[in-house]
Design an enzyme around this catalytic site. Structure first.
Site, PDB file in Angstrom:
ATOM      1  N   GLN A   1      -8.345  -0.348  66.822  1.00 19.91           N
ATOM      2  CA  GLN A   1      -8.729   1.262  67.591  1.00 19.91           C
ATOM      3  C   GLN A   1     -10.237   1.865  67.510  1.00 19.91           C
ATOM      4  O   GLN A   1      -9.741   2.678  67.933  1.00 19.91           O
ATOM      5  CB  GLN A   1      -8.489   1.903  66.139  1.00 19.91           C
ATOM      6  CG  GLN A   1      -6.711   1.854  66.103  1.00 19.91           C
ATOM      7  CD  GLN A   1      -5.966   2.577  64.792  1.00 19.91           C
ATOM      8  OE1 GLN A   1      -5.699   3.528  64.499  1.00 19.91           O
ATOM      9  NE2 GLN A   1      -5.781   1.477  63.825  1.00 19.91           N
TER      10      GLN A   1
ATOM     11  N   HIS B   1      -8.376   1.895  72.111  1.00 19.50           N
ATOM     12  CA  HIS B   1      -8.551   2.917  72.307  1.00 19.50           C
ATOM     13  C   HIS B   1      -9.612   3.154  73.765  1.00 19.50           C
ATOM     14  O   HIS B   1     -10.799   4.275  73.164  1.00 19.50           O
ATOM     15  CB  HIS B   1      -8.940   4.316  71.134  1.00 19.50           C
ATOM     16  CG  HIS B   1      -7.393   3.999  70.547  1.00 19.50           C
ATOM     17  ND1 HIS B   1      -8.155   4.306  68.764  1.00 19.50           N
ATOM     18  CD2 HIS B   1      -6.687   3.749  70.694  1.00 19.50           C
ATOM     19  CE1 HIS B   1      -7.032   4.428  68.517  1.00 19.50           C
ATOM     20  NE2 HIS B   1      -5.371   4.367  69.600  1.00 19.50           N
TER      21      HIS B   1
ATOM     22  N   CYS C   1     -18.453   9.389  90.518  1.00 17.58           N
ATOM     23  CA  CYS C   1     -17.945   8.406  91.092  1.00 17.58           C
ATOM     24  C   CYS C   1     -18.572   8.526  92.470  1.00 17.58           C
ATOM     25  O   CYS C   1     -18.324   9.299  93.027  1.00 17.58           O
ATOM     26  CB  CYS C   1     -16.561   8.809  90.843  1.00 17.58           C
ATOM     27  SG  CYS C   1     -15.551   7.350  91.612  1.00 17.58           S
TER      28      CYS C   1
HETATM   29  P1  OAD Z   1     -10.632   6.787  59.627  1.00 13.87           P
HETATM   30  O1  OAD Z   1     -10.699   6.960  59.930  1.00 13.87           O
HETATM   31  O2  OAD Z   1      -9.080   8.042  60.121  1.00 13.87           O
HETATM   32  O3  OAD Z   1      -9.481   6.326  58.659  1.00 13.87           O
HETATM   33  C1  OAD Z   1     -10.716   4.834  58.305  1.00 13.87           C
HETATM   34  C2  OAD Z   1      -9.413   4.226  57.144  1.00 13.87           C
HETATM   35  O4  OAD Z   1     -11.226   3.335  56.462  1.00 13.87           O
HETATM   36  C3  OAD Z   1      -9.383   5.248  55.186  1.00 13.87           C
HETATM   37  O5  OAD Z   1      -8.566   4.746  55.515  1.00 13.87           O
HETATM   38  C4  OAD Z   1     -11.050   4.991  54.829  1.00 13.87           C
HETATM   39  O6  OAD Z   1     -10.651   4.399  53.265  1.00 13.87           O
HETATM   40  C5  OAD Z   1     -11.097   3.071  55.782  1.00 13.87           C
HETATM   41  N1  OAD Z   1     -12.375   2.650  55.046  1.00 13.87           N
HETATM   42  C6  OAD Z   1     -14.013   3.151  54.732  1.00 13.87           C
HETATM   43  N2  OAD Z   1     -15.202   2.226  54.378  1.00 13.87           N
HETATM   44  C7  OAD Z   1     -13.853   0.780  54.655  1.00 13.87           C
HETATM   45  C8  OAD Z   1     -14.288  -0.178  54.523  1.00 13.87           C
HETATM   46  N3  OAD Z   1     -15.736  -0.002  54.282  1.00 13.87           N
HETATM   47  N4  OAD Z   1     -13.714  -1.155  53.876  1.00 13.87           N
HETATM   48  C9  OAD Z   1     -12.624  -0.996  54.413  1.00 13.87           C
HETATM   49  N5  OAD Z   1     -11.796   0.439  54.739  1.00 13.87           N
HETATM   50  C10 OAD Z   1     -12.430   1.266  54.077  1.00 13.87           C
HETATM   51  O7  OAD Z   1     -10.135   6.204  61.538  1.00 13.87           O
HETATM   52  P2  OAD Z   1      -8.886   4.965  61.666  1.00 13.87           P
HETATM   53  O8  OAD Z   1      -7.493   4.807  60.810  1.00 13.87           O
HETATM   54  O9  OAD Z   1      -9.653   4.304  62.986  1.00 13.87           O
HETATM   55  O10 OAD Z   1      -9.262   7.935  67.915  1.00 13.87           O
HETATM   56  O11 OAD Z   1      -8.708   6.198  63.059  1.00 13.87           O
HETATM   57  C11 OAD Z   1      -7.369   6.146  63.615  1.00 13.87           C
HETATM   58  C12 OAD Z   1      -7.997   6.592  64.900  1.00 13.87           C
HETATM   59  O12 OAD Z   1      -8.346   8.495  64.863  1.00 13.87           O
HETATM   60  C13 OAD Z   1      -9.454   6.395  66.057  1.00 13.87           C
HETATM   61  O13 OAD Z   1      -9.240   5.299  67.086  1.00 13.87           O
HETATM   62  C14 OAD Z   1      -9.565   7.936  66.693  1.00 13.87           C
HETATM   63  C15 OAD Z   1      -9.597   8.518  65.667  1.00 13.87           C
HETATM   64  O14 OAD Z   1      -9.184  10.273  66.200  1.00 13.87           O
HETATM   65  C16 OAD Z   1      -9.223   8.198  69.166  1.00 13.87           C
HETATM   66  O15 OAD Z   1     -10.768   8.959  68.936  1.00 13.87           O
HETATM   67  C17 OAD Z   1      -8.023   7.825  69.814  1.00 13.87           C
END
Ligand code: OAD
Length: 261
Positions: A114, A132, A162
């Site tokens: 993502q 994404h 563009c």
């Molecule tokens: P989030 O910010 O929602 O979640 C990040 C996750 O990573 C959390 O559950 C943390 O606990 C975990 N985390 C933090 N540090 C870590 C580490 N060192 N090792 C492992 N895990 C760790 O991010 P996403 O789930 O990627 O979309 O969010 C999904 C989407 O929401 C993104 O792609 C973006 C956002 O809105 C768009 O912009 C379309």
């Protein structure tokens, strides 16, 4: 050989790296779904972490929607330019490198990310599905085609347009309210429902449709592994929960696979 319990989750029995290793040794197909957490140790802020997350500081509706761009293209463009500069100053971390190394130990491994930072590819992962988009690319906001920055026309208001139709360029990323790239999504679902081991790494598991991939994988029979220091909605359905940072635990997994420990 030790049966090495490396973590514990309140809603989950003691998890066990050994059972993950044995599943990995016999796996034909492996999927690693990654989220912002995998890049956190590179210094790129996550979205939902309470103090440091991007959405704790910025309002997504003002920055990451087509409406926001129509309202104030300069604000949105500048915000992405800031994220690009941040990304240029960072490097892949041990977790990215370990995932690239893991691909050498299983017959088939695909990373479904993502993230828009391109750090998996920089670390050497060769099969990466970007759900994404990618921060480094731009596209025409009208025609939806990728345009090289070098080919773009500067506009009077300091943005880029563009060369074909004159519409503003925008980052080639998915904004709230937009559909994901169809090919990427179709392949992500196909890979998820065919794999033997599915990792959900550093994702809060709340943004659809990516959040459904682990559930589809599990339903189709995959062994589901979560790597995340925090509990998520996926924790209760995972077979193994590793409550650690991906930059620490992924290299350990690869080391133990290599040493046949
Ligand atoms: P989030 O910010 O929602 O979640 C990040 C996750 O990573 C959390 O559950 C943390 O606990 C975990 N985390 C933090 N540090 C870590 C580490 N060192 N090792 C492992 N895990 C760790 O991010 P996403 O789930 O990627 O979309 O969010 C999904 C989407 O929401 C993104 O792609 C973006 C956002 O809105 C768009 O912009 C379309």
């Amino acid at each position: 050989m030790t049966n090495h319990p490396i973590t514990q989750s309140p809603n989950h029995p003691i998890s066990n790296l050994q059972s993950l290793l044995s599943h990995l040794r016999s796996a034909q197909r492996v999927v690693a779904l990654t989220g912002a957490g995998v890049s956190a140790e590179s210094g790129i802020p996550t979205f939902r972490d309470a103090q440091t997350g991007l959405w704790a500081k910025y309002d997504p509706t003002q920055l990451a929607t087509p409406e926001a761009f129509a309202r104030n293209p300069r604000l949105v463009w500048d915000w992405y330019e800031w994220r690009r500069a941040l990304r240029r100053d960072t490097q892949p971390n041990a977790g990215h490198y370990a995932l690239a190394a893991l691909a050498k130990h299983v017959p088939h491994l695909v990373v479904i990310t993502q993230n828009i930072d391109g750090l998996h590819q920089l670390a050497g992962s060769t099969d990466v599905i970007e759900l994404h988009g990618n921060l480094q690319r731009n596209k025409c906001s009208r025609e939806n085609i990728v345009i090289d920055r070098a080919a773009a026309r500067p506009t009077a208001d300091g943005l880029l347009a563009c060369p074909h139709c004159g519409a503003y360029l925008r980052p080639d990323v998915v904004w709230f309210g937009e559909a994901l790239p169809r090919d990427a999504l179709e392949r992500a679902f196909a890979e998820s429902t065919q794999c033997d081991v599915f990792f959900a790494i550093g994702t809060s598991g709340v943004v659809e449709p990516a959040a459904s991939l682990p559930r589809y994988a599990k339903r189709a029979g995959a062994f589901l592994v979560e790597i995340n220091p925090e509990e998520t909605p996926l924790s209760t359905i995972a077979d193994v929960v590793l409550r650690r940072k991906s930059g620490e635990v992924l290299p350990e997994i690869v080391r133990r696979l290599e040493s046949r420990d």
